[in-house]
Enzyme design. Structure first.
Site, short mmCIF file in Angstrom:
data_model
loop_
_atom_site.label_atom_id
_atom_site.label_comp_id
_atom_site.label_asym_id
_atom_site.label_seq_id
_atom_site.Cartn_x
_atom_site.Cartn_y
_atom_site.Cartn_z
N SER B 17 0.83 -1.21 0.00
CA SER B 17 0.00 0.00 0.00
C SER B 17 0.86 1.25 0.00
O SER B 17 2.05 1.22 0.34
CB SER B 17 -0.94 0.07 1.20
OG SER B 17 -0.85 -1.03 2.02
N CYS B 18 0.20 2.34 -0.36
CA CYS B 18 0.83 3.66 -0.36
C CYS B 18 1.56 3.85 0.96
O CYS B 18 1.02 3.52 2.02
CB CYS B 18 -0.28 4.69 -0.52
SG CYS B 18 0.26 6.39 -0.40
N PRO B 19 2.77 4.40 1.02
CA PRO B 19 3.51 4.99 -0.08
C PRO B 19 4.54 4.06 -0.71
O PRO B 19 5.36 4.50 -1.51
CB PRO B 19 4.26 6.13 0.62
CG PRO B 19 4.60 5.54 1.96
CD PRO B 19 3.47 4.61 2.31
N MET B 20 4.51 2.77 -0.33
CA MET B 20 5.63 1.89 -0.66
C MET B 20 5.91 1.70 -2.15
O MET B 20 7.08 1.64 -2.53
CB MET B 20 5.47 0.55 0.06
CG MET B 20 5.48 0.68 1.59
SD MET B 20 6.72 1.85 2.25
CE MET B 20 8.24 1.00 1.87
#
Lengths: 137, 79
Positions: B17-20
């Site tokens: 998931s964001c920000p990965m």
């Protein structure tokens, strides 16, 4: 993109710290410097002996929110301390402990996780904030 | 779509998931020579807008992007 993103973290629950970590990492990925100022319960969450623990969720999460958060964690979401470590590796992220809050919690620099770069007062934070936005979480 | 794309590096951010997805791609880009081609796979719904914005801001070139079955694919030429 050159003005820093400045975050004042006050809340110490995992959901708000996760959100703060996302904001930080996103800025770091864009080459935007980030200054983080840890106050009160956010600072408490960065204690060396507490950073890895469950810090709960804001009341508005409720029972359903807890389920959603746990689901995402089980799916492998990276926790906020590690997101912040990645953000530091990626870009210019400076995390400072509010000296007033250090007094409040009666802790010293050695009590804090290495993620915290130092202790400063509000004046240094404002000066380093420059013309960038200051967000309070 | 170009007939052959010689990919220098792949970032598989599916399930992240964001920000990965952006963080992993930025980390990969940092280690590469200019002109390298990164292929990114992501499932995060925000990816499409995120990668377009990230490329616009950093100057990397979003050569190609597609979505199929919930998986987004991006080809990014590093500046």
């Amino acid at each position: 993109m050159d003005e820093p993103l400045n975050l004042v973290l006050f809340s110490g629950t995992d959901d708000k710290l996760q959100a703060a970590a996302v904001l930080t990492a996103g800025a770091a990925a864009l080459g935007k410097p980030v200054n983080v100022f840890l106050q009160y319960w956010a600072l408490d969450a960065f204690r060396r002996d507490r950073i890895g623990r469950d810090h709960g969720l804001a009341p508005e999460a409720g029972v359903e929110g807890r389920v959603h958060v746990d689901d995402l964690r089980r799916a492998g979401q990276i926790g906020w301390p590690d997101v912040l470590r990645e953000a530091k590796d990626l870009g210019q992220v400076d995390i400072q402990a509010c000296s007033l809050s250090m007094d409040l919690l009666d802790i010293g620099p050695a009590d804090l996780d290495p993620l915290v770069d130092g202790v400063e007062g509000i004046t240094a934070f404002y000066i380093n904030a420059g013309e960038g936005h200051v967000l309070f979480i | 779509m170009p007939a052959v794309l010689e990919v220098t590096a792949r970032v598989d951010a599916r399930g992240q998931s964001c920000p990965m997805p952006i963080v992993r791609t930025a980390q990969a880009a940092r280690a590469l020579e200019p002109g390298s081609l990164i292929e990114v796979l992501a499932t995060d719904p925000g990816s499409a807008r995120d990668f377009a914005a990230w490329c616009r801001s950093t100057g990397h070139d979003l050569v190609e992007h597609s979505a199929e079955g919930g998986v987004y694919r991006f080809f990014i030429r590093t500046k």
